[in-house]
Structure formats: C-alpha cells, structure tokens
Scaffold this motif. Structure first.
Motif, PDB file in Angstrom:
ATOM      1  N   ILE A 167       9.466  33.044  74.821  1.00  0.00           N
ATOM      2  CA  ILE A 167       9.321  32.780  76.263  1.00  0.00           C
ATOM      3  C   ILE A 167       7.958  32.779  76.528  1.00  0.00           C
ATOM      4  O   ILE A 167       7.336  33.892  76.568  1.00  0.00           O
ATOM      5  CB  ILE A 167      10.100  33.946  77.107  1.00  0.00           C
ATOM      6  CG1 ILE A 167      11.732  34.165  76.364  1.00  0.00           C
ATOM      7  CG2 ILE A 167      10.234  33.710  78.489  1.00  0.00           C
ATOM      8  CD1 ILE A 167      12.288  35.249  77.084  1.00  0.00           C
ATOM      9  N   ASP A 168       7.584  31.727  77.090  1.00  0.00           N
ATOM     10  CA  ASP A 168       6.026  31.284  77.503  1.00  0.00           C
ATOM     11  C   ASP A 168       5.973  31.343  78.779  1.00  0.00           C
ATOM     12  O   ASP A 168       6.684  30.478  79.566  1.00  0.00           O
ATOM     13  CB  ASP A 168       5.430  30.170  76.844  1.00  0.00           C
ATOM     14  CG  ASP A 168       5.508  30.446  75.290  1.00  0.00           C
ATOM     15  OD1 ASP A 168       5.027  31.465  74.629  1.00  0.00           O
ATOM     16  OD2 ASP A 168       6.080  29.461  74.619  1.00  0.00           O
ATOM     17  N   LEU A 169       5.150  32.320  79.610  1.00  0.00           N
ATOM     18  CA  LEU A 169       4.959  32.280  81.430  1.00  0.00           C
ATOM     19  C   LEU A 169       4.161  30.937  81.499  1.00  0.00           C
ATOM     20  O   LEU A 169       3.205  30.799  80.963  1.00  0.00           O
ATOM     21  CB  LEU A 169       4.328  33.540  81.440  1.00  0.00           C
ATOM     22  CG  LEU A 169       4.069  33.653  83.059  1.00  0.00           C
ATOM     23  CD1 LEU A 169       5.331  33.587  83.853  1.00  0.00           C
ATOM     24  CD2 LEU A 169       3.151  34.766  83.137  1.00  0.00           C
ATOM     25  N   ILE A 170       4.714  30.373  82.205  1.00  0.00           N
ATOM     26  CA  ILE A 170       3.905  28.999  82.920  1.00  0.00           C
ATOM     27  C   ILE A 170       3.026  29.387  84.334  1.00  0.00           C
ATOM     28  O   ILE A 170       2.164  29.226  84.115  1.00  0.00           O
ATOM     29  CB  ILE A 170       4.952  27.926  83.066  1.00  0.00           C
ATOM     30  CG1 ILE A 170       5.673  27.615  81.909  1.00  0.00           C
ATOM     31  CG2 ILE A 170       4.327  26.961  83.907  1.00  0.00           C
ATOM     32  CD1 ILE A 170       6.714  26.594  81.847  1.00  0.00           C
ATOM     33  N   SER A 171       3.707  30.014  85.251  1.00  0.00           N
ATOM     34  CA  SER A 171       3.423  30.472  86.178  1.00  0.00           C
ATOM     35  C   SER A 171       4.099  31.613  87.101  1.00  0.00           C
ATOM     36  O   SER A 171       5.223  32.066  86.821  1.00  0.00           O
ATOM     37  CB  SER A 171       3.153  29.306  87.148  1.00  0.00           C
ATOM     38  OG  SER A 171       4.461  28.804  87.679  1.00  0.00           O
ATOM     39  N   LEU A 172       3.098  32.492  87.887  1.00  0.00           N
ATOM     40  CA  LEU A 172       3.821  33.463  88.546  1.00  0.00           C
ATOM     41  C   LEU A 172       3.217  33.389  89.998  1.00  0.00           C
ATOM     42  O   LEU A 172       1.960  33.591  89.950  1.00  0.00           O
ATOM     43  CB  LEU A 172       3.732  34.785  87.758  1.00  0.00           C
ATOM     44  CG  LEU A 172       4.035  36.089  88.498  1.00  0.00           C
ATOM     45  CD1 LEU A 172       5.586  36.099  88.746  1.00  0.00           C
ATOM     46  CD2 LEU A 172       3.755  37.209  87.648  1.00  0.00           C
ATOM     47  N   HIS A 173       4.024  33.243  90.952  1.00  0.00           N
ATOM     48  CA  HIS A 173       3.424  33.222  92.391  1.00  0.00           C
ATOM     49  C   HIS A 173       3.829  34.350  93.373  1.00  0.00           C
ATOM     50  O   HIS A 173       5.213  34.528  93.062  1.00  0.00           O
ATOM     51  CB  HIS A 173       3.489  32.004  93.154  1.00  0.00           C
ATOM     52  CG  HIS A 173       2.940  30.759  92.144  1.00  0.00           C
ATOM     53  ND1 HIS A 173       1.720  30.264  92.453  1.00  0.00           N
ATOM     54  CD2 HIS A 173       3.239  29.826  91.018  1.00  0.00           C
ATOM     55  CE1 HIS A 173       1.100  29.373  91.805  1.00  0.00           C
ATOM     56  NE2 HIS A 173       2.297  29.085  90.695  1.00  0.00           N
ATOM     57  N   VAL A 174       3.133  35.090  93.892  1.00  0.00           N
ATOM     58  CA  VAL A 174       3.480  36.121  94.568  1.00  0.00           C
ATOM     59  C   VAL A 174       3.328  36.253  95.910  1.00  0.00           C
ATOM     60  O   VAL A 174       1.969  35.776  96.210  1.00  0.00           O
ATOM     61  CB  VAL A 174       2.850  37.493  93.925  1.00  0.00           C
ATOM     62  CG1 VAL A 174       3.585  38.862  94.559  1.00  0.00           C
ATOM     63  CG2 VAL A 174       3.334  37.703  92.414  1.00  0.00           C
ATOM     64  N   SER A 175       3.956  36.647  96.832  1.00  0.00           N
ATOM     65  CA  SER A 175       3.795  36.478  98.202  1.00  0.00           C
ATOM     66  C   SER A 175       4.490  37.720  98.726  1.00  0.00           C
ATOM     67  O   SER A 175       5.786  37.698  99.025  1.00  0.00           O
ATOM     68  CB  SER A 175       4.170  35.181  99.018  1.00  0.00           C
ATOM     69  OG  SER A 175       4.030  35.372 100.378  1.00  0.00           O
ATOM     70  N   GLY A 176       3.659  38.631  99.039  1.00  0.00           N
ATOM     71  CA  GLY A 176       4.362  40.055  99.544  1.00  0.00           C
ATOM     72  C   GLY A 176       5.336  40.597  98.726  1.00  0.00           C
ATOM     73  O   GLY A 176       4.978  40.847  97.302  1.00  0.00           O
ATOM     74  N   ASP A 177       6.459  40.827  99.158  1.00  0.00           N
ATOM     75  CA  ASP A 177       7.764  41.406  98.248  1.00  0.00           C
ATOM     76  C   ASP A 177       8.468  40.437  97.515  1.00  0.00           C
ATOM     77  O   ASP A 177       9.383  40.642  97.088  1.00  0.00           O
ATOM     78  CB  ASP A 177       8.560  42.477  99.073  1.00  0.00           C
ATOM     79  CG  ASP A 177       7.549  43.652  99.620  1.00  0.00           C
ATOM     80  OD1 ASP A 177       6.830  44.015  99.091  1.00  0.00           O
ATOM     81  OD2 ASP A 177       8.119  44.225 100.684  1.00  0.00           O
ATOM     82  N   VAL A 178       7.736  39.093  97.360  1.00  0.00           N
ATOM     83  CA  VAL A 178       8.817  38.030  96.670  1.00  0.00           C
ATOM     84  C   VAL A 178       7.925  37.424  95.752  1.00  0.00           C
ATOM     85  O   VAL A 178       6.555  37.088  96.085  1.00  0.00           O
ATOM     86  CB  VAL A 178       9.194  36.864  97.930  1.00  0.00           C
ATOM     87  CG1 VAL A 178      10.108  35.798  97.133  1.00  0.00           C
ATOM     88  CG2 VAL A 178      10.228  37.710  98.944  1.00  0.00           C
ATOM     89  N   ALA A 179       8.506  36.910  94.568  1.00  0.00           N
ATOM     90  CA  ALA A 179       7.749  36.408  93.563  1.00  0.00           C
ATOM     91  C   ALA A 179       8.567  35.370  92.982  1.00  0.00           C
ATOM     92  O   ALA A 179       9.925  35.585  92.892  1.00  0.00           O
ATOM     93  CB  ALA A 179       7.033  37.309  92.669  1.00  0.00           C
ATOM     94  N   ILE A 180       7.967  34.175  92.547  1.00  0.00           N
ATOM     95  CA  ILE A 180       8.717  33.090  91.586  1.00  0.00           C
ATOM     96  C   ILE A 180       7.815  33.123  90.407  1.00  0.00           C
ATOM     97  O   ILE A 180       6.595  32.816  89.944  1.00  0.00           O
ATOM     98  CB  ILE A 180       8.573  31.819  92.395  1.00  0.00           C
ATOM     99  CG1 ILE A 180       9.159  31.788  93.675  1.00  0.00           C
ATOM    100  CG2 ILE A 180       9.381  30.790  91.358  1.00  0.00           C
ATOM    101  CD1 ILE A 180      10.787  32.093  93.357  1.00  0.00           C
ATOM    102  N   GLU A 181       8.771  33.337  89.272  1.00  0.00           N
ATOM    103  CA  GLU A 181       8.282  33.329  87.721  1.00  0.00           C
ATOM    104  C   GLU A 181       8.788  31.830  87.357  1.00  0.00           C
ATOM    105  O   GLU A 181       9.930  31.823  87.374  1.00  0.00           O
ATOM    106  CB  GLU A 181       8.696  34.419  87.105  1.00  0.00           C
ATOM    107  CG  GLU A 181       8.245  34.308  85.566  1.00  0.00           C
ATOM    108  CD  GLU A 181       9.139  35.292  84.594  1.00  0.00           C
ATOM    109  OE1 GLU A 181       8.992  35.235  83.464  1.00  0.00           O
ATOM    110  OE2 GLU A 181       9.856  36.122  85.122  1.00  0.00           O
ATOM    111  N   LYS A 182       8.095  31.118  86.607  1.00  0.00           N
ATOM    112  CA  LYS A 182       8.380  29.841  85.729  1.00  0.00           C
ATOM    113  C   LYS A 182       8.034  30.081  84.344  1.00  0.00           C
ATOM    114  O   LYS A 182       6.741  30.342  84.176  1.00  0.00           O
ATOM    115  CB  LYS A 182       7.847  28.719  86.485  1.00  0.00           C
ATOM    116  CG  LYS A 182       8.269  27.595  85.771  1.00  0.00           C
ATOM    117  CD  LYS A 182       7.602  26.202  86.385  1.00  0.00           C
ATOM    118  CE  LYS A 182       7.986  24.884  85.648  1.00  0.00           C
ATOM    119  NZ  LYS A 182       7.254  23.644  86.377  1.00  0.00           N
ATOM    120  N   SER A 183       8.941  30.056  83.370  1.00  0.00           N
ATOM    121  CA  SER A 183       8.750  29.999  82.069  1.00  0.00           C
ATOM    122  C   SER A 183       9.297  28.813  81.187  1.00  0.00           C
ATOM    123  O   SER A 183      10.250  28.404  81.512  1.00  0.00           O
ATOM    124  CB  SER A 183       9.262  31.568  81.502  1.00  0.00           C
ATOM    125  OG  SER A 183       8.409  32.650  82.215  1.00  0.00           O
TER     126      SER A 183
END
Length: 241
Positions: A187-203
């Motif tokens: 499982i390779d992490l592509i991106s992780l974007h965080v804004s306050g208490d919300v985040a989107i991970e793409k792997s």
C-alpha cells in the motif's frame, strides 16, 4: 444508521420541514416509490441518494456532515457514481482525478510550507494503518482492521454496494478473507491533504490473486478528527486493472 431506523428518521425530518413525499422527491430528483420504500425501511438508499437527502433535510446520516463544503460534497457524490460505472478503467481514473482536483483546489487550500502538528500526527497514523492493514488482512485479523474506522463509517468497494457501519464493513472484509480471493502486497501513499479536522488520503494498493496475477486499486480514505483522534469515515476502492 441502519434500516428501519434510517427510514423513520428521514420521514420524521421530512415532516418537520413541512414537506410532502412529492415535494421531497422533487427536490432530491427521486421518484415517489423509491422514497416510500426508503421510509418504510424496505431498502437502504444508495450513497449518492443518502447524501442528497442529507443536504436537503440538513441532517448527518453517514458521519459526513450535511453542511459539507460544496467541493467535498461533490467528491462524495462523484465517487459513488464512479463505483457503479461500467466503463473503461481510464475513464474511471480520469473522472476520479478530476473530482480530486476539485476537492484539493476548493477545500484544501492551505499553506504547504507550514506542516501542522495535526498533520504530522496523521502522517504517522496513516503509515501505521497501511502497514498494519497488510498484516491484519493477510492473517485474517479483521477485528484489528476496524480499529481506525468510525462507528458509522462507509466502505465503497468497486462494483459492490456501499457497506455502512463497522459491523457491515467487517462482514464484507471477512468474506474476502474467508474466500482467500487475494493477498495484499503493498500500500503506497500517493498523497495526504489535511484541512483542519478533515483529511483525504490517496494510496495505491497492490494485491496478488491465487493465480499469481497482480491487481491494483486506487484507495481514497476520508479521515476526520474527533476527540483528538483521527478516524476513517469513508473508504473508497476503485479497481485499476
């Protein structure tokens, strides 16, 4: 929230807003028979339908706030459609990429030069979760896999209906484990974007079938921080090949 409680809640909220079934379906672009079956507890609405009802009725059904920023709501809606697309892989990837671009530009505008403590913590959590997911799935430790999921989380698996609630997600994963359909390899992490208490991970997840063939999926995880703990509230898998 499961049926029949979900249907009762939708009917209650509709009446509180002074809406008839006909008026609600007009706002949600549904048909009356579908709403009648949902309110009667006969069927569970699809993820897209539930999010539209959340927006119109101003209520949190899925653990995803009904007051989501427009771009993030668009993300949830489009991912639900992608899961059901019977089109070529590249079209799926293209649509998914466009949706993510909207999310990143519309929701996650923040200063990349300053990495917050929260983001640092989440990076550690995500790395551990990805490593542990491989170990726990391959060894059949489904209960441990559920540790990072919120109680009302939803799992959207390519070509399958949505599974909502930890119990339903656990059952779906257990079936895959019992069938020995595949083994996770990386499982390779592509991106992780965080804004306050919300985040989107793409792997990017790579799995191996019993015949030795490798398959890949794009995995999108919507994380939310509650009581200082990051939890997965939506988990989306889209098959590449």
């Amino acid at each position: 929230m499961q049926q029949p409680e979900l249907g009762k809640k939708i009917a209650e909220l509709r009446k509180l807003k002074g809406l008839t079934q006909e008026e609600l379906v007009e706002k949600c672009k549904l048909n009356v028979r579908t709403l009648q079956r949902i309110e009667a507890g006969e069927v569970r609405p699809r993820a897209y339908t539930l999010n539209v009802l959340s927006e119109v009725l101003d209520y949190n059904f899925n653990g995803v706030s009904a007051k989501l920023p427009g771009a993030l709501l668009l993300f949830v809606r489009n991912v639900a459609d992608i899961i059901n697309l019977k089109k070529h892989t590249m079209k799926k990837v293209s649509i998914l990429s466009s949706t993510l671009l909207i999310v990143f530009l519309g929701v996650f505008m923040f200063n990349f030069r300053s990495v917050s403590k929260s983001e640092q913590v989440l990076h550690v959590v995500v790395k551990e979760q990805n490593t542990n997911s491989i170990k726990w799935f391959n060894s059949g430790q489904v209960k441990q896999l559920m540790n990072d999921y919120a109680s009302d989380a939803c799992f959207y698996r390519n070509g399958h209906p949505a599974y909502c609630g930890k119990e339903e997600i656990s059952k779906a994963i257990q079936k895959a484990v019992d069938a020995e359909a595949f083994k996770l390899t990386t499982i390779d992490l592509i991106s992780l974007h965080v804004s306050g208490d919300v985040a989107i991970e793409k792997s990017l997840t790579t799995s191996q079938l019993p015949n030795g063939q490798f398959i890949r999926t794009i995995n999108i995880q919507h994380w939310q921080r509650s009581n200082k703990k990051w939890m997965i509230v939506n988990d989306i898998d889209v098959l590449l090949y």
